[in-house]
Design a protein around this motif. Sequence first.
Motif, PDB file in Angstrom:
ATOM      1  N   CYS A 156      -0.994   4.555  10.213  1.00 12.64           N
ATOM      2  CA  CYS A 156      -1.153   3.370  11.137  1.00 12.64           C
ATOM      3  C   CYS A 156      -2.526   3.128  11.206  1.00 12.64           C
ATOM      4  O   CYS A 156      -3.562   4.331  11.399  1.00 12.64           O
ATOM      5  CB  CYS A 156      -0.637   3.838  12.411  1.00 12.64           C
ATOM      6  N   THR A 157      -3.011   2.101  11.173  1.00 11.91           N
ATOM      7  CA  THR A 157      -4.653   1.691  11.418  1.00 11.91           C
ATOM      8  C   THR A 157      -4.786   0.652  12.414  1.00 11.91           C
ATOM      9  O   THR A 157      -4.220  -0.250  12.593  1.00 11.91           O
ATOM     10  CB  THR A 157      -5.120   1.126   9.940  1.00 11.91           C
ATOM     11  N   GLU A 158      -5.498   0.974  13.290  1.00 12.04           N
ATOM     12  CA  GLU A 158      -6.033   0.252  14.707  1.00 12.04           C
ATOM     13  C   GLU A 158      -6.514  -0.972  14.032  1.00 12.04           C
ATOM     14  O   GLU A 158      -7.609  -0.659  12.970  1.00 12.04           O
ATOM     15  CB  GLU A 158      -6.894   1.159  15.620  1.00 12.04           C
TER      16      GLU A 158
ATOM     17  N   ARG B 154      -2.216  -2.919  15.557  1.00 16.53           N
ATOM     18  CA  ARG B 154      -2.431  -2.247  14.615  1.00 16.53           C
ATOM     19  C   ARG B 154      -1.415  -2.418  13.454  1.00 16.53           C
ATOM     20  O   ARG B 154      -0.577  -3.314  13.550  1.00 16.53           O
ATOM     21  CB  ARG B 154      -2.096  -0.851  14.975  1.00 16.53           C
TER      22      ARG B 154
END
Length: 167
Positions: free
Chosen positions: A48-50, A40
């Motif tokens: 947060c971005t996967e 991520r």
Amino acid sequence: MLVLLAFIIVFHITSAALLFIATIDNAWWVGEEFYTDIWRICQNNTNCTEIDDTFSGYATIQAVQASMILSTILCCIALFIFVLQLFRLKQGERFVLTSIIQLLSCLCVMIAASIYTNQHEEIHDINRLHYQGTFEGKYGYSFILAWVAFAFTLISGIMYLILRKRK
């Protein structure tokens, strides 16, 4: 000989722990307002971005992910086989399989860290597209631990080959 075996077991467990930390923790590339790993991207410790297939460099990250996971699994299997071989095989036959598996683990972590090293510019250009911010940073401690784990698994694999001759 018992002290040597205890040292090798501790060394092997340390290698496995380093692989687990490098694979799981989120510090492969860090900057002032962000950190990223092979799973991520986080900005300001909250956003947060996967990493998924919407990222154009997803295949590269998947190769790193797969190699690190395989390396960790092989290291754990090598430890299990080492304990089994310790009590089952005769001198001269011991630890060859353990050494081969540990050296394969070494190869996998080297592949993962090498791919990340080679492709990190492309990976972070992708990050800039998602966050519209600066991704100037440096390699984080998880990336460094991956290279340390490479050295540890290599040394461990060689130690098993040397140890097979010992009584």
